[in-house]
Design a protein around this motif. Sequence first.
Motif, PDB file in Angstrom:
ATOM      1  N   ARG A 136       0.851  -1.192   0.000  1.00 35.57           N
ATOM      2  CA  ARG A 136       0.000   0.000   0.000  1.00 35.57           C
ATOM      3  C   ARG A 136       0.883   1.236   0.000  1.00 35.57           C
ATOM      4  NH1 ARG A 136      -4.968  -1.188   4.295  1.00 35.57           N
ATOM      5  NH2 ARG A 136      -6.330  -2.201   2.769  1.00 35.57           N
ATOM      6  N   TRP A 137       0.408   2.263  -0.715  1.00 36.20           N
ATOM      7  CA  TRP A 137       1.177   3.486  -0.846  1.00 36.20           C
ATOM      8  C   TRP A 137       0.279   4.698  -0.635  1.00 36.20           C
ATOM      9  CZ3 TRP A 137       6.447   3.360  -2.012  1.00 36.20           C
ATOM     10  CH2 TRP A 137       6.949   2.104  -2.362  1.00 36.20           C
ATOM     11  N   ARG A 138       0.913   5.824  -0.287  1.00 36.34           N
ATOM     12  CA  ARG A 138       0.208   7.099  -0.178  1.00 36.34           C
ATOM     13  C   ARG A 138       1.093   8.172  -0.800  1.00 36.34           C
ATOM     14  NH1 ARG A 138      -4.147   8.855   2.613  1.00 36.34           N
ATOM     15  NH2 ARG A 138      -4.256   6.828   3.684  1.00 36.34           N
ATOM     16  N   CYS A 139       0.556   8.815  -1.835  1.00 28.28           N
ATOM     17  CA  CYS A 139       1.310   9.805  -2.606  1.00 28.28           C
ATOM     18  C   CYS A 139       0.485  11.086  -2.698  1.00 28.28           C
ATOM     19  CB  CYS A 139       1.603   9.242  -3.998  1.00 28.28           C
ATOM     20  SG  CYS A 139       2.310  10.414  -5.177  1.00 28.28           S
ATOM     21  N   ALA A 140       1.134  12.239  -2.556  1.00 27.35           N
ATOM     22  CA  ALA A 140       0.417  13.506  -2.646  1.00 27.35           C
ATOM     23  C   ALA A 140      -0.211  13.701  -4.017  1.00 27.35           C
ATOM     24  CB  ALA A 140       1.362  14.669  -2.342  1.00 27.35           C
ATOM     25  N   ARG A 141       0.359  13.065  -5.025  1.00 29.16           N
ATOM     26  CA  ARG A 141      -0.123  13.210  -6.395  1.00 29.16           C
ATOM     27  C   ARG A 141      -1.163  12.148  -6.753  1.00 29.16           C
ATOM     28  NH1 ARG A 141       4.827  13.441  -9.992  1.00 29.16           N
ATOM     29  NH2 ARG A 141       4.884  15.587  -9.200  1.00 29.16           N
ATOM     30  N   CYS A 142      -0.899  10.900  -6.401  1.00 24.08           N
ATOM     31  CA  CYS A 142      -1.758   9.785  -6.817  1.00 24.08           C
ATOM     32  C   CYS A 142      -2.754   9.361  -5.750  1.00 24.08           C
ATOM     33  CB  CYS A 142      -0.902   8.573  -7.201  1.00 24.08           C
ATOM     34  SG  CYS A 142       0.345   8.925  -8.469  1.00 24.08           S
ATOM     35  N   GLY A 143      -2.620   9.856  -4.532  1.00 24.41           N
ATOM     36  CA  GLY A 143      -3.520   9.465  -3.454  1.00 24.41           C
ATOM     37  C   GLY A 143      -3.075   8.160  -2.812  1.00 24.41           C
ATOM     38  N   ALA A 144      -4.013   7.487  -2.142  1.00 24.14           N
ATOM     39  CA  ALA A 144      -3.737   6.204  -1.503  1.00 24.14           C
ATOM     40  C   ALA A 144      -4.155   5.082  -2.448  1.00 24.14           C
ATOM     41  CB  ALA A 144      -4.491   6.106  -0.175  1.00 24.14           C
ATOM     42  N   ARG A 202      -5.929   8.568  -8.188  1.00 27.31           N
ATOM     43  CA  ARG A 202      -6.349   9.805  -7.511  1.00 27.31           C
ATOM     44  C   ARG A 202      -7.863   9.904  -7.473  1.00 27.31           C
ATOM     45  NH1 ARG A 202      -3.775  14.803  -6.447  1.00 27.31           N
ATOM     46  NH2 ARG A 202      -5.271  16.063  -5.262  1.00 27.31           N
ATOM     47  N   LYS A 203      -8.542   9.512  -8.564  1.00 28.53           N
ATOM     48  CA  LYS A 203     -10.004   9.544  -8.596  1.00 28.53           C
ATOM     49  C   LYS A 203     -10.584   8.624  -7.527  1.00 28.53           C
ATOM     50  CE  LYS A 203     -14.037   8.995 -11.595  1.00 28.53           C
ATOM     51  NZ  LYS A 203     -14.816   8.231 -10.599  1.00 28.53           N
ATOM     52  N   ALA A 204     -10.038   7.399  -7.421  1.00 25.00           N
ATOM     53  CA  ALA A 204     -10.519   6.474  -6.395  1.00 25.00           C
ATOM     54  C   ALA A 204     -10.282   7.057  -5.003  1.00 25.00           C
ATOM     55  CB  ALA A 204      -9.820   5.126  -6.539  1.00 25.00           C
ATOM     56  N   HIS A 205      -9.121   7.667  -4.809  1.00 29.37           N
ATOM     57  CA  HIS A 205      -8.792   8.269  -3.509  1.00 29.37           C
ATOM     58  C   HIS A 205      -9.776   9.378  -3.156  1.00 29.37           C
ATOM     59  CE1 HIS A 205      -6.267   9.779  -0.237  1.00 29.37           C
ATOM     60  NE2 HIS A 205      -6.455  10.993  -0.746  1.00 29.37           N
ATOM     61  N   GLU A 206     -10.081  10.240  -4.131  1.00 26.74           N
ATOM     62  CA  GLU A 206     -11.024  11.335  -3.871  1.00 26.74           C
ATOM     63  C   GLU A 206     -12.417  10.786  -3.578  1.00 26.74           C
ATOM     64  OE1 GLU A 206     -10.209  14.462  -3.551  1.00 26.74           O
ATOM     65  OE2 GLU A 206      -8.109  14.131  -4.105  1.00 26.74           O
ATOM     66  N   ASP A 207     -12.716   9.582  -4.089  1.00 25.79           N
ATOM     67  CA  ASP A 207     -14.006   8.945  -3.831  1.00 25.79           C
ATOM     68  C   ASP A 207     -14.033   8.174  -2.521  1.00 25.79           C
ATOM     69  OD1 ASP A 207     -14.945   9.922  -6.197  1.00 25.79           O
ATOM     70  OD2 ASP A 207     -14.741   8.055  -7.315  1.00 25.79           O
ATOM     71  N   GLY A 208     -12.926   8.200  -1.783  1.00 28.72           N
ATOM     72  CA  GLY A 208     -12.871   7.515  -0.508  1.00 28.72           C
ATOM     73  C   GLY A 208     -12.491   6.053  -0.599  1.00 28.72           C
ATOM     74  N   ALA A 209     -11.857   5.648  -1.698  1.00 27.71           N
ATOM     75  CA  ALA A 209     -11.490   4.247  -1.889  1.00 27.71           C
ATOM     76  C   ALA A 209     -10.014   4.160  -2.263  1.00 27.71           C
ATOM     77  CB  ALA A 209     -12.354   3.607  -2.974  1.00 27.71           C
ATOM     78  N   ARG A 210      -9.510   2.932  -2.340  1.00 22.66           N
ATOM     79  CA  ARG A 210      -8.143   2.681  -2.797  1.00 22.66           C
ATOM     80  C   ARG A 210      -8.192   1.863  -4.080  1.00 22.66           C
ATOM     81  NH1 ARG A 210      -3.479   2.580   0.819  1.00 22.66           N
ATOM     82  NH2 ARG A 210      -4.046   3.357   2.877  1.00 22.66           N
ATOM     83  N   LEU A 211      -7.537   2.345  -5.098  1.00 23.48           N
ATOM     84  CA  LEU A 211      -7.411   1.569  -6.323  1.00 23.48           C
ATOM     85  C   LEU A 211      -6.396   0.456  -6.106  1.00 23.48           C
ATOM     86  CD1 LEU A 211      -8.087   1.400  -9.423  1.00 23.48           C
ATOM     87  CD2 LEU A 211      -5.977   2.715  -9.775  1.00 23.48           C
ATOM     88  N   ARG A 212      -6.739  -0.764  -6.539  1.00 20.85           N
ATOM     89  CA  ARG A 212      -5.776  -1.858  -6.522  1.00 20.85           C
ATOM     90  C   ARG A 212      -5.220  -2.015  -7.928  1.00 20.85           C
ATOM     91  NH1 ARG A 212      -6.245  -7.535  -3.387  1.00 20.85           N
ATOM     92  NH2 ARG A 212      -6.272  -5.985  -1.719  1.00 20.85           N
ATOM     93  N   ILE A 213      -3.942  -1.777  -8.068  1.00 23.51           N
ATOM     94  CA  ILE A 213      -3.275  -1.866  -9.364  1.00 23.51           C
ATOM     95  C   ILE A 213      -2.696  -3.264  -9.505  1.00 23.51           C
ATOM     96  CG2 ILE A 213      -1.428  -0.925 -10.805  1.00 23.51           C
ATOM     97  CD1 ILE A 213      -1.777   1.709  -9.217  1.00 23.51           C
ATOM     98  N   ASP A 214      -3.234  -4.024 -10.453  1.00 21.65           N
ATOM     99  CA  ASP A 214      -2.773  -5.382 -10.665  1.00 21.65           C
ATOM    100  C   ASP A 214      -2.247  -5.543 -12.094  1.00 21.65           C
ATOM    101  OD1 ASP A 214      -5.075  -5.459 -12.206  1.00 21.65           O
ATOM    102  OD2 ASP A 214      -6.189  -6.733 -10.809  1.00 21.65           O
TER     103      ASP A 214
END
Length: 314
Positions: A25-33, A64-76
């Motif tokens: 898991r990551w948290r980036c100011a640009r990409c979100g969580a 970033r969109k998922a983060h702004e929506d209150g979720a975490r994108l899982r990149i697979d």
Amino acid sequence: MSECPICRKTGVQDEGAIPDADGTRWRCARCGAFEVTGVAMSAFLNKTIADFDKRRHLLSALARKAHEDGARLRIDEDLCGRVKAGQIREISVAEQLEKAMGWFAARSEYPGHRFQGNQSDDYPIAFCKDERAWNYVVRALIGGGYLELASQQLMVTPKGWEWVGDRPKAAGDRVFVAMSFADEMKDVRTAVCDAIRDAGYQPVIIDEDHYVGGVMDRVLARIRQSKFIVADFTGNRGGVYYEAGFAEGLGIKVIPTVREDHLDVKGDNHLHFDVRHINILPWTADRLDKLRDDLRERIEAIIGRGPHTTKERT
């Protein structure tokens, strides 16, 4: 310093392993969580792949969109492969302008509020490729009279508020439910509607008995009147995809659900590739009570409690 595996910005926070999978898991100011699986990291993100790297910014935008929506994108691996293959589209400049304008309006605490403008880390908000593209969008909004820049601070102008106000807004307490009307889905509909009511909203379903005459006019009108919509993609019904896309185009939040087996990309019922990257709430037929509770919590986390909530939740 750690480097963001998506945008390669330094100084990001590594939040450790994904609890239920091989990855981090990551948290980036640009990409979100967001989350990245081990295979995606080794096969794509840690490599130099021309067709992937030129579209890497789309992953930043989706995260970033998922983060702004209150979720975490899982990149697979599947999502990265679709980015590499060009199966996730670039959006038009007109769409970038609209997304940016909506972002600035949302940052305004009140009309006339000024805030720090043109942050370099915000370009994924508008699906821009980089900071230069973001600057172009911001300058275009300023030049068009929608934003005002003074002392490095931005303000939405009256013309900007008029533009934003002309866009259809999600309001009220109604929630449109888009899903299959097959008999075996009856209990699922009940669970979904119960979750919406528990969160304090009123579900709206146009069932098969109403599908005569100008039904689509009625459906689209109900979507326009909704605070948000719940879309269950089980069965891959074309109408559900259309209704969810229509709501997204209006800026109305879509909370997606699906039967768990549809998330298996190798299964017969797998979801269409253009929605598999979003944070979909899975359910199983033997645990519809869990669907009800999980959906209610997702609604409250993303949208907030509705006006008809009658009891406190722990």
